[in-house]
Scaffold this motif. Structure first.
Motif, PDB file in Angstrom:
ATOM      1  N   LYS A 261     -32.804  66.891  75.285  1.00 35.81           N
ATOM      2  CA  LYS A 261     -32.237  65.704  75.931  1.00 35.81           C
ATOM      3  C   LYS A 261     -32.561  64.485  75.059  1.00 35.81           C
ATOM      4  CE  LYS A 261     -31.126  67.193  80.320  1.00 35.81           C
ATOM      5  NZ  LYS A 261     -30.709  68.520  79.859  1.00 35.81           N
ATOM      6  N   PRO A 262     -31.673  63.469  75.081  1.00 37.81           N
ATOM      7  CA  PRO A 262     -31.947  62.250  74.301  1.00 37.81           C
ATOM      8  C   PRO A 262     -33.188  61.513  74.814  1.00 37.81           C
ATOM      9  CG  PRO A 262     -29.619  62.353  74.899  1.00 37.81           C
ATOM     10  CD  PRO A 262     -30.316  63.436  75.671  1.00 37.81           C
TER      11      PRO A 262
ATOM     12  N   LEU B 183     -33.383  63.338  69.867  1.00 33.43           N
ATOM     13  CA  LEU B 183     -33.466  64.375  70.907  1.00 33.43           C
ATOM     14  C   LEU B 183     -34.860  64.983  70.918  1.00 33.43           C
ATOM     15  CD1 LEU B 183     -30.214  66.416  70.130  1.00 33.43           C
ATOM     16  CD2 LEU B 183     -30.552  64.928  72.094  1.00 33.43           C
TER      17      LEU B 183
ATOM     18  N   ARG C 299     -31.981  55.986  72.121  1.00 31.50           N
ATOM     19  CA  ARG C 299     -30.672  55.698  71.513  1.00 31.50           C
ATOM     20  C   ARG C 299     -30.754  54.315  70.910  1.00 31.50           C
ATOM     21  NH1 ARG C 299     -27.586  58.085  75.854  1.00 31.50           N
ATOM     22  NH2 ARG C 299     -26.651  59.993  75.029  1.00 31.50           N
TER      23      ARG C 299
ATOM     24  N   THR D  45     -29.379  58.777  67.780  1.00 31.35           N
ATOM     25  CA  THR D  45     -29.946  59.397  68.981  1.00 31.35           C
ATOM     26  C   THR D  45     -31.096  60.296  68.553  1.00 31.35           C
ATOM     27  OG1 THR D  45     -27.776  59.425  70.040  1.00 31.35           O
ATOM     28  CG2 THR D  45     -29.454  60.853  70.997  1.00 31.35           C
TER      29      THR D  45
ATOM     30  N   LEU E  40     -23.301  64.079  73.265  1.00 31.10           N
ATOM     31  CA  LEU E  40     -23.655  62.711  72.896  1.00 31.10           C
ATOM     32  C   LEU E  40     -22.417  61.817  72.954  1.00 31.10           C
ATOM     33  CD1 LEU E  40     -26.182  63.464  70.015  1.00 31.10           C
ATOM     34  CD2 LEU E  40     -26.602  63.252  72.463  1.00 31.10           C
TER      35      LEU E  40
END
Length: 313
Positions: free
Chosen positions: A140-141, A134, A144, A132, A106
């Motif tokens: 995976k993000p 996930l 954000r 963030t 990140l």
């Protein structure tokens, strides 16, 4: 009917393994394992017998290159744990093998991490007030969001459709989830709000503040029901017990306060030798793990945590 715990007959045990101070302690969903995250760049997973028999076996989770600031277990899986570190990564581990199964890079130094109650998403907060989200499966993000105010601790409600942020302005920001649309700003305290805990029955949440108070909120009304006033220093960490009848809170005061949630009265104080960083009740048994800035007589970090709630033999 609230349960009565015989606090006077209970004692603490010490667990030693880390080389530097412990920042975070967390129990898995079955209450059989406790994880500790440390400035020594490792996490450890301890198998804890609820009745305190036998030596606690521990396994080391190695791989981070900076302090492990917070960790949390998958709420649906007793052997999966996520760690947030100052090295800008979030890692997912299998607590049986001690192996890291996933990692996400990140953008900043991660200080907060929490699972959505259904286990599908993880929220991570960093030192730059960026959040963030996930997706756990892909690791995976998905979202954000950078905030213009100081974000301290983060939490979902039990149903996962509300997301809370405690802020340096003394407010609790309530966002809808998954849209992250602002729903409410609660003027909770006269100084920064540091920590938040959701009561396991889903009725309340509690907020700990730099003003040394803990406030209890009705989640459906978004109103403050009562405050707990025993501590004299900024409240760093709070936790509800498994039934939601008791709340533990700690600070730089040299005790952990345990109060009755319904009356607001203190029922017990656990003495401690240093400022506390993390308190967490076991989700099944009345065991409270706690970790702080303990030093030995040479002023070096002790790297210990303790668990309160064992029958005194």
């Amino acid at each position: 009917m609230e349960e009565k715990i015989p606090f006077k007959n209970l004692s603490s045990r010490e667990y030693q393994g880390h080389k530097k101070k412990v920042h975070s302690v967390a129990w898995n969903c079955t209450g059989t394992k406790l994880a500790s995250g440390s400035v020594d760049q490792t996490a450890r997973v301890w198998h804890i017998e609820p009745h305190g028999h036998g030596k606690a076996k521990d396994i080391e989770l190695k791989g981070h290159t900076d302090s492990v600031d917070q960790l949390c277990w998958d709420p649906k899986h007793a052997d999966l744990i996520a760690t947030a570190s100052g090295d800008k990564t979030v890692r997912l581990w299998d607590a049986r093998s001690g192996k890291c199964s996933q990692q996400a890079e990140l953008s900043g130094e991660n200080i907060n991490i929490t699972y959505k109650p259904d286990g599908t998403h993880i929220a991570v907060g960093n030192r730059d007030d960026e959040l963030t989200i996930l997706d756990v499966r892909k690791f995976k993000p998905m979202h954000r969001r950078k905030f213009s105010y100081e974000v301290n601790e983060i939490a979902w409600n039990m149903t996962g459709d509300m997301f809370f942020l405690t802020t340096g302005n003394g407010t609790v920001e309530v966002l809808a989830y998954p849209s992250l649309r602002p729903v409410d700003t609660l003027m909770a305290h006269t100084a920064g709000c540091y920590c938040i805990a959701i009561d396991p029955t889903g009725r309340y949440f509690a907020v700990g503040s730099a003003d040394s108070l803990v406030s209890l909120w009705d989640i459906s009304e978004m109103l403050c029901v009562r405050t707990f006033t025993k501590l004299e220093w900024p409240v760093r960490t709070i936790s509800f017990n498994s039934t939601g009848d008791y709340i533990a809170s700690a600070s730089e005061d040299l005790f952990i306060d345990i109060s009755n949630v319904h009356t607001g009265r203190t029922v017990h104080q656990i003495p401690c030798r240093a400022a506390m960083n993390s308190v967490e009740w076991n989700p099944k048994y009345n065991l409270l793990a706690y970790a702080g800035d303990d030093k030995n007589k040479y002023s070096a970090d002790e790297g210990v945590f303790r668990i309160f709630g064992f029958e005194s033999s």
